[in-house]
Design a protein around this motif. Sequence first.
Motif, short mmCIF file in Angstrom:
data_model
loop_
_atom_site.label_atom_id
_atom_site.label_comp_id
_atom_site.label_asym_id
_atom_site.label_seq_id
_atom_site.Cartn_x
_atom_site.Cartn_y
_atom_site.Cartn_z
N ASP A 92 63.62 62.77 -4.12
CA ASP A 92 62.98 62.24 -2.92
C ASP A 92 61.57 62.79 -2.71
O ASP A 92 60.77 62.20 -1.99
CB ASP A 92 63.82 62.54 -1.68
N THR A 93 61.29 63.92 -3.31
CA THR A 93 59.97 64.53 -3.16
C THR A 93 58.93 63.76 -3.96
O THR A 93 59.14 63.46 -5.14
CB THR A 93 60.00 66.00 -3.64
N LYS A 94 57.80 63.44 -3.32
CA LYS A 94 56.73 62.73 -4.02
C LYS A 94 55.92 63.70 -4.88
O LYS A 94 55.80 64.89 -4.57
CB LYS A 94 55.80 62.05 -3.02
N SER A 139 52.20 64.50 -6.41
CA SER A 139 50.76 64.27 -6.31
C SER A 139 50.05 64.96 -7.47
O SER A 139 50.50 66.01 -7.96
CB SER A 139 50.23 64.84 -4.99
N GLU A 165 49.36 56.14 -3.78
CA GLU A 165 48.74 56.57 -2.53
C GLU A 165 47.49 57.38 -2.88
O GLU A 165 47.53 58.27 -3.72
CB GLU A 165 49.70 57.42 -1.70
N ASP A 170 53.12 59.74 -7.85
CA ASP A 170 53.17 58.86 -6.68
C ASP A 170 51.86 58.83 -5.91
O ASP A 170 51.56 57.86 -5.22
CB ASP A 170 54.26 59.34 -5.71
N MET A 171 51.10 59.92 -6.01
CA MET A 171 49.87 60.08 -5.23
C MET A 171 48.79 60.64 -6.13
O MET A 171 49.07 61.36 -7.09
CB MET A 171 50.07 61.07 -4.07
N ASP A 204 58.14 67.51 1.19
CA ASP A 204 57.60 66.15 1.27
C ASP A 204 56.86 65.76 0.00
O ASP A 204 57.10 64.70 -0.58
CB ASP A 204 56.64 66.04 2.46
N VAL A 205 55.92 66.61 -0.41
CA VAL A 205 55.07 66.32 -1.57
C VAL A 205 54.88 67.59 -2.36
O VAL A 205 54.67 68.67 -1.78
CB VAL A 205 53.69 65.77 -1.15
N ASP A 210 62.27 70.39 -4.60
CA ASP A 210 62.99 69.15 -4.36
C ASP A 210 64.30 69.43 -3.62
O ASP A 210 64.66 68.72 -2.69
CB ASP A 210 63.27 68.44 -5.69
#
Length: 347
Positions: free
Chosen positions: A79-81, A83, A132, A105-106, A42-43, A37
């Motif tokens: 801010d990091t998603k 999964s 997502e 989030d995913m 990104d993820v 993070d």
Amino acid sequence: MTDPDVRLVDMTLRDGMHAVDHQFTPEQMADVASALDDAEMDVVEMSHGDGMGGSSINYGFAAADTGEYLDAVVPELTDTKLSVLLLPGIGTVEELDLAVDRGADMCRIATHVTEADVSAEHFEFVNERGLEANGLLMLSHMASPETVLEQAKLMEEYGAEAVYVMDSAGAMLPEDVRERVGLLADELSVDVGFHAHNNLGLGIANTLAGIEAGATTVDGCLRGLGAGSGNAQMEVLVGVLEKAGYDVEPDFFGVMDAAEDVLVPMLTEDTMPELDNDSLVLGYAGVYSSFLRHTRRVGERFDLDPREILVELGDIGVVGGQEDMITDVAARMADDEPAAAESESDD
């Protein structure tokens, strides 16, 4: 800040679990997640190596359950998603509910490359819950580009926002990647992703080939941690993409620090990824990368060369979820050896 050309998904806390026999503790996961993070990844993907619900006698018991891992990781991400991974037939709707309720989030839904049809209800559920949804076609080297496209279109129809070509065995050459990713990029209306393993030493090269062919989201792990000889090494990937002129979000030095200062002290010599003879044969034979550690244990049990077992597994076309076949094949090979030796002595 501009939108990145390529989205990076770090799977150290999922695919990397294979390398440590799924024994990352919640505290260790939290430390890695926090470092990623800070590096503006990104993820981050987190679960048992075989996805939610994978902690079992067949796939190996994890050090903690999914809820404990989620409770440790979610507070570390700003801010990091986040999964999670689910394989229909291993994970269930109950695990998906848990992931949604704890802050994922995913959800990335993975099937064998010719079995996308088993994922329809899982995509429906993920979409209903507002996450997502991405689709992953495992062992994509085992199907023609046209078949991969056919299966990808099913996932698109079910509600996938991105569909991945997965080189789960690290068996593809760059041209194999270009053919499959390029066809999907031309024919789908959703994003295309690529997931590399390094069993032929092509993890970074194949990822670049995938991006050049139209992939906009790709996977990697810190230090290349992962099944087999590991995945595309994330800190290398970030640096290479920057040098190639791509706009990527993660900070190069930050990702390097996450690998060197946070992950490496957690690892032992036997968990560090290595492109050795056994993992090379994985890519050569086209066998699922997570089979490697199981095959080594079974080879020791039956006094067989793991490479010979892997070649036989490749010849019969085993797929993910058939780990029980490793013991069956080794037992048959061990039974055949005395007969073969007797035949040679008769000659």
